[in-house]
Write a protein that holds these residues in place. Sequence first.
Motif, PDB file in Angstrom:
ATOM      1  N   SER A   1     -20.454  17.641 -95.793  1.00  0.00           N
ATOM      2  CA  SER A   1     -20.907  16.428 -96.474  1.00  0.00           C
ATOM      3  C   SER A   1     -19.666  15.628 -96.874  1.00  0.00           C
ATOM      4  N   ASP A   2     -19.835  14.337 -97.025  1.00  0.00           N
ATOM      5  CA  ASP A   2     -18.725  13.507 -97.517  1.00  0.00           C
ATOM      6  C   ASP A   2     -18.294  13.989 -98.899  1.00  0.00           C
ATOM      7  N   ALA A   3     -19.276  14.405 -99.716  1.00  0.00           N
ATOM      8  CA  ALA A   3     -18.966  14.850-101.084  1.00  0.00           C
ATOM      9  C   ALA A   3     -17.999  16.030-101.080  1.00  0.00           C
ATOM     10  N   LEU A   4     -18.237  17.009-100.213  1.00  0.00           N
ATOM     11  CA  LEU A   4     -17.352  18.174-100.171  1.00  0.00           C
ATOM     12  C   LEU A   4     -16.005  17.799 -99.572  1.00  0.00           C
ATOM     13  N   ARG A   5     -16.019  17.012 -98.515  1.00  0.00           N
ATOM     14  CA  ARG A   5     -14.772  16.599 -97.857  1.00  0.00           C
ATOM     15  C   ARG A   5     -13.874  15.832 -98.831  1.00  0.00           C
ATOM     16  N   GLU A   6     -14.471  15.048 -99.704  1.00  0.00           N
ATOM     17  CA  GLU A   6     -13.704  14.209-100.636  1.00  0.00           C
ATOM     18  C   GLU A   6     -13.515  14.850-102.007  1.00  0.00           C
ATOM     19  N   SER A   7     -13.925  16.094-102.166  1.00  0.00           N
ATOM     20  CA  SER A   7     -13.899  16.756-103.481  1.00  0.00           C
ATOM     21  C   SER A   7     -12.500  17.079-103.993  1.00  0.00           C
ATOM     22  N   GLY A   8     -11.544  17.255-103.096  1.00  0.00           N
ATOM     23  CA  GLY A   8     -10.189  17.621-103.517  1.00  0.00           C
ATOM     24  C   GLY A   8     -10.041  19.094-103.865  1.00  0.00           C
ATOM     25  N   ILE A   9     -11.073  19.883-103.643  1.00  0.00           N
ATOM     26  CA  ILE A   9     -11.027  21.307-103.968  1.00  0.00           C
ATOM     27  C   ILE A   9     -10.090  22.030-103.010  1.00  0.00           C
ATOM     28  N   VAL A  10      -9.287  22.920-103.560  1.00  0.00           N
ATOM     29  CA  VAL A  10      -8.534  23.885-102.763  1.00  0.00           C
ATOM     30  C   VAL A  10      -9.117  25.234-103.151  1.00  0.00           C
TER      31      VAL A  10
ATOM     32  N   PHE B   1     -18.367  27.599-107.000  1.00  0.00           N
ATOM     33  CA  PHE B   1     -19.156  26.983-105.942  1.00  0.00           C
ATOM     34  C   PHE B   1     -20.341  27.873-105.564  1.00  0.00           C
ATOM     35  N   LEU B   2     -20.093  29.165-105.417  1.00  0.00           N
ATOM     36  CA  LEU B   2     -21.177  30.073-105.038  1.00  0.00           C
ATOM     37  C   LEU B   2     -22.231  30.206-106.133  1.00  0.00           C
ATOM     38  N   SER B   3     -21.829  30.016-107.385  1.00  0.00           N
ATOM     39  CA  SER B   3     -22.813  30.122-108.463  1.00  0.00           C
ATOM     40  C   SER B   3     -23.795  28.955-108.434  1.00  0.00           C
ATOM     41  N   ASN B   4     -23.315  27.759-108.038  1.00  0.00           N
ATOM     42  CA  ASN B   4     -24.208  26.608-107.916  1.00  0.00           C
ATOM     43  C   ASN B   4     -23.465  25.477-107.201  1.00  0.00           C
ATOM     44  N   PRO B   5     -23.545  25.459-105.873  1.00  0.00           N
ATOM     45  CA  PRO B   5     -22.776  24.478-105.089  1.00  0.00           C
ATOM     46  C   PRO B   5     -23.040  23.022-105.482  1.00  0.00           C
ATOM     47  N   ARG B   6     -24.272  22.700-105.748  1.00  0.00           N
ATOM     48  CA  ARG B   6     -24.586  21.291-106.030  1.00  0.00           C
ATOM     49  C   ARG B   6     -24.214  20.871-107.447  1.00  0.00           C
ATOM     50  N   ASP B   7     -24.039  21.829-108.342  1.00  0.00           N
ATOM     51  CA  ASP B   7     -23.495  21.495-109.664  1.00  0.00           C
ATOM     52  C   ASP B   7     -22.007  21.183-109.548  1.00  0.00           C
ATOM     53  N   MET B   8     -21.312  22.000-108.752  1.00  0.00           N
ATOM     54  CA  MET B   8     -19.871  21.806-108.617  1.00  0.00           C
ATOM     55  C   MET B   8     -19.549  20.579-107.773  1.00  0.00           C
TER      56      MET B   8
ATOM     57  N   MET C   1     -24.579  22.433 -98.994  1.00  0.00           N
ATOM     58  CA  MET C   1     -24.897  23.839 -99.258  1.00  0.00           C
ATOM     59  C   MET C   1     -25.823  23.920-100.467  1.00  0.00           C
ATOM     60  N   THR C   2     -26.960  24.536-100.242  1.00  0.00           N
ATOM     61  CA  THR C   2     -27.946  24.668-101.319  1.00  0.00           C
ATOM     62  C   THR C   2     -28.075  26.103-101.790  1.00  0.00           C
ATOM     63  N   PHE C   3     -27.615  27.045-100.989  1.00  0.00           N
ATOM     64  CA  PHE C   3     -27.748  28.463-101.315  1.00  0.00           C
ATOM     65  C   PHE C   3     -26.822  28.843-102.457  1.00  0.00           C
ATOM     66  N   ARG C   4     -27.341  29.576-103.442  1.00  0.00           N
ATOM     67  CA  ARG C   4     -26.548  30.036-104.583  1.00  0.00           C
ATOM     68  C   ARG C   4     -26.594  31.553-104.665  1.00  0.00           C
ATOM     69  N   VAL C   5     -25.549  32.115-105.239  1.00  0.00           N
ATOM     70  CA  VAL C   5     -25.520  33.546-105.523  1.00  0.00           C
ATOM     71  C   VAL C   5     -25.527  33.652-107.046  1.00  0.00           C
ATOM     72  N   ALA C   6     -26.710  33.833-107.587  1.00  0.00           N
ATOM     73  CA  ALA C   6     -26.868  33.812-109.043  1.00  0.00           C
ATOM     74  C   ALA C   6     -26.301  35.057-109.718  1.00  0.00           C
ATOM     75  N   ASP C   7     -26.406  36.206-109.056  1.00  0.00           N
ATOM     76  CA  ASP C   7     -25.934  37.456-109.655  1.00  0.00           C
ATOM     77  C   ASP C   7     -24.402  37.495-109.659  1.00  0.00           C
ATOM     78  N   ALA C   8     -23.810  37.607-110.838  1.00  0.00           N
ATOM     79  CA  ALA C   8     -22.349  37.551-110.986  1.00  0.00           C
ATOM     80  C   ALA C   8     -21.641  38.677-110.237  1.00  0.00           C
ATOM     81  N   GLU C   9     -22.209  39.890-110.242  1.00  0.00           N
ATOM     82  CA  GLU C   9     -21.570  41.013-109.545  1.00  0.00           C
ATOM     83  C   GLU C   9     -21.593  40.796-108.032  1.00  0.00           C
ATOM     84  N   ASP C  10     -22.715  40.352-107.500  1.00  0.00           N
ATOM     85  CA  ASP C  10     -22.802  40.073-106.061  1.00  0.00           C
ATOM     86  C   ASP C  10     -21.842  38.960-105.675  1.00  0.00           C
ATOM     87  N   ARG C  11     -21.788  37.927-106.501  1.00  0.00           N
ATOM     88  CA  ARG C  11     -20.901  36.788-106.237  1.00  0.00           C
ATOM     89  C   ARG C  11     -19.451  37.251-106.245  1.00  0.00           C
TER      90      ARG C  11
END
Length: 126
Positions: free
Chosen positions: A75-84, A93-100, A106-116
Amino acid sequence: MTKMARRVQQVAGALIIVCSSTAISARAQQSSGEQQFQRRCASCHSMEPDQNRAGPHLSGIVGRRAGAVEDANYSDALRESGIVWDEEALNSFLSNPRDMVPGSRMTFRVADAEDRQAIVEYLLRK
């Protein structure tokens, strides 16, 4: 056997148990991270360089700028995010990609902290 020799044996035995369980725990975490990746991520992401799927390959992701894999569908949003990507960014990002990154595909989240954390540790090693 002297009292001192018995004590040395007890301490040595305890150290062997601690070292063995630590090694087993490390192998279990590695296995868990790879299993979690395969279960949750591998349908969209490959760990093989230059093998993009619905998402970019994740080989060597740590230290890479978001949106930098050639021929990946970002997405343009991710490409322009400046994240390293580092441990903290991957975890967030894995906890909630669209919040970050609002607008991320990416819509898939890994809610469980240990799994993440297991997945992030797996990615850190790859």
